[in-house]
Scaffold this active site. Structure first.
Site, PDB file in Angstrom:
ATOM      1  N   TYR A 187      47.092  52.150  43.150  1.00  0.00           N
ATOM      2  CA  TYR A 187      48.098  51.920  41.989  1.00  0.00           C
ATOM      3  C   TYR A 187      47.181  51.266  40.922  1.00  0.00           C
ATOM      4  CZ  TYR A 187      51.824  50.260  38.957  1.00  0.00           C
ATOM      5  OH  TYR A 187      52.373  50.033  37.780  1.00  0.00           O
TER       6      TYR A 187
ATOM      7  N   GLU B  55      50.174  54.008  33.183  1.00  0.00           N
ATOM      8  CA  GLU B  55      50.348  53.751  34.684  1.00  0.00           C
ATOM      9  C   GLU B  55      49.997  54.854  35.440  1.00  0.00           C
ATOM     10  OE1 GLU B  55      54.131  52.343  37.516  1.00  0.00           O
ATOM     11  OE2 GLU B  55      54.639  53.834  36.122  1.00  0.00           O
TER      12      GLU B  55
END
Length: 396
Positions: free
Chosen positions: A153, A241
Site C-alpha cells: 500500500y 492512493e
C-alpha cells in the site's frame, strides 16, 4: 470511484473543516465559495499516471462492443481484464440489468471480451454503492491482466499536522489500510516531505525498503514513488492512493489501482483535468445544486437540513439523530452564502422529483452563523411569522 452517500458526506465535512473560510490579503478580504468535489473514472486516473511515467497496466477504453473486441485484439495479452466504468465501488460483485453478473471479468479469449461488452455497455450496473436501479455503463476499460506476486500500500497526502505532504506506506496491501492500522500499526510507515525541497532519493529508497521491495525492485519502486510524488504536485492533488502498489512475477513494480483526490481550489490552473469531470452519474438535483455553488447529497430521512459551516453541519445532524429524526438530505451553502443561494436552496429542498408531494420533507432544520442566511431564512417564512426587527421598514 465514488464512495457511498455516507462516506461522501463524511469526506465533504472533512474537506470543509480543513478549508479556511476567509483569506486576508492586505486590507482586502476574499470570500471562498466551497465547490463540488471532482470525480474521475478509473481509466482517467490511470491515463494521468501513465502520461506522467507511472507504471500501469496497458489498457484501452471502448464505447461499443466492437471497439472492446478490437481493443482486446490490439492488446495481444496472455490474459485480459474487462472493467465496467462507473463511479462506484463493488463492481466485481455487481449485477447488470442485462442479467450479467459482475462488472469485472477475466478472459484469455478476445471474442469473449466482445460478448461480455455487449451485456455491459448500455445497461445499468447495480452495486452496493449505487442506487437500486444501478448506473448506466457507457464505457468499458479493456486492460492487460497481470499476475501479482506481492501487494503493498502506498499513499501521498496532504497532512495538516505536518504542514505539507506525507508518504504513507505498508507492506500489507490489497486490503483496507484502516484494518492494518488497527491490527498491525507497526506496519504503517510515514515519511514527511518538505514541500519546498521535494522528495529526497533517501526518502523514496527508505519507503521502498519499508514496503519490502528487494534488490533491483527496490530501485524500481523508489523511482515509481518519486514519479507519483511529482504527479501529486503537478495536478494539485490532495491525495494519491495506490492499493495495491504491487510487484509481478516478471519483476515489475506496477500501480494496479489508484484513487486521486484533487484540490478544488486549483480548478483555475487545472482546467484540462476538471474538464474531465463526469457529472452524468450524479442525481439531477446534485447538478442543479452545483450550478449555484451548493453541495447537495440526498439521504433517506424526512427532515430537510442545510447549513453554512462544517461544525454546524455535524452538530445539526447529531441533534436530529439524537432526537429520533433522520435528515432528508445534506445541503451546505458555504461560508460566503448570498440570499439568492438561500432561495435556490429552499427550491431544491421542496422540489425533489423523486418523491411525491405527500412525502417531501415538511420539517426544516436551518443552522446559520451568517447574518445573510439568518435574514434570508426568515424571509422565506410567511410575513406574519417574521420577528419585529425584520418587519421594520428600515430594512432593505
Amino acid at each position: 470511484m465514488a464512495a457511498p452517500v455516507g462516506a461522501q458526506a463524511r469526506k465533504l465535512l472533512r474537506d470543509l473543516a480543513l478549508r479556511p473560510p476567509l483569506l486576508a490579503a492586505r486590507s482586502q478580504v476574499v470570500q471562498l465559495t466551497s465547490r463540488r468535489w471532482l470525480n474521475l473514472q478509473e481509466y482517467q486516473s490511470k491515463k494521468l499516471m501513465s502520461d506522467n511515467g507511472v507504471k500501469v497496466q496497458r489498457f484501452f477504453v471502448a464505447d461499443t462492443a466492437s471497439e472492446a473486441l478490437e481493443a482486446a485484439k490490439r492488446l495481444n495479452a496472455k490474459e485480459i481484464v474487462l472493467k465496467a466504468q462507473i463511479l462506484a465501488g463493488g463492481r466485481g460483485k455487481g449485477v447488470f440489468s442485462s442479467g450479467l453478473k459482475g462488472g469485472v471479468h477475466l478472459t484469455k479469449d478476445p471474442k469473449v471480451v466482445g460478448q461480455l461488452a455487449k451485456q455491459m455497455i448500455g445497461y445499468n450496473l447495480a452495486t452496493k454503492q449505487t442506487p437500486k436501479e444501478g448506473v448506466k455503463v457507457k464505457k468499458v476499460m479493456v486492460a492487460e491482466a497481470l499476475d501479482i506476486s506481492r501487494e503493498t500500500y502506498l499513499a501521498i497526502l496532504m497532512d495538516r499536522s505536518c504542514n505539507g505532504p506525507v508518504l504513507v506506506g505498508s507492506p500489507q496491501g490489497g486490503v483496507d489500510i484502516e484494518e492494518v492500522a488497527a491490527s498491525n500499526p507497526e506496519l504503517i510507515f510515514k515519511e514527511q516531505i518538505d514541500i519546498i525541497e521535494g522528495i529526497k532519493d533517501s526518502q523514496a529508497q527508505q519507503m521502498a525498503e519499508n514496503l519490502g521491495f528487494l534488490g533491483p525492485l527496490k530501485n524500481q519502486a523508489a523511482d515509481q514513488i518519486k514519479k507519483l510524488y511529482n504527479l501529486f504536485l503537478k495536478i494539485d492533488a490532495t491525495q494519491v492512493e495506490v492499493n495495491p502498489f504491487g510487484e509481478t512475477p516478471e519483476g515489475q513494480v506496477v500501480c494496479f489501482d489508484a484513487k486521486i483526490n484533487f484540490d478544488d481550489n486549483a480548478e483555475f490552473r487545472q482546467k484540462d483535468i476538471f474538464a474531465m469531470d463526469d457529472k452524468s452519474e450524479n442525481e439531477p438535483i446534485e447538478n442543479e445544486a452545483a450550478r449555484y455553488d451548493l453541495k447537495y447529497i440526498g439521504l433517506d430521512g424526512n427532515i430537510a437540513c442545510f447549513v453554512n459551516g462544517a461544525g454546524l453541519a455535524m452538530a445539526t445532524c447529531d441533534i436530529i439523530f439524537l432526537n429520533g429524526g433522520k435528515p432528508a438530505n445534506f445541503l451546505d451553502l458555504g461560508g460566503g452564502v448570498k440570499e439568492s443561494q438561500v432561495y435556490q436552496a429552499f427550491k431544491l429542498l421542496t422540489a425533489d422529483p423523486k418523491e411525491p408531494m405527500s412525502t417531501r420533507p415538511r420539517t426544516f432544520s436551518v443552522t446559520a452563523d451568517s447574518p445573510s442566511l439568518q435574514l434570508s431564512t426568515w424571509r422565506m417564512q410567511p410575513r406574519k411569522l417574521w420577528p419585529a426587527w425584520l418587519r421594520s421598514d428600515a430594512l432593505p
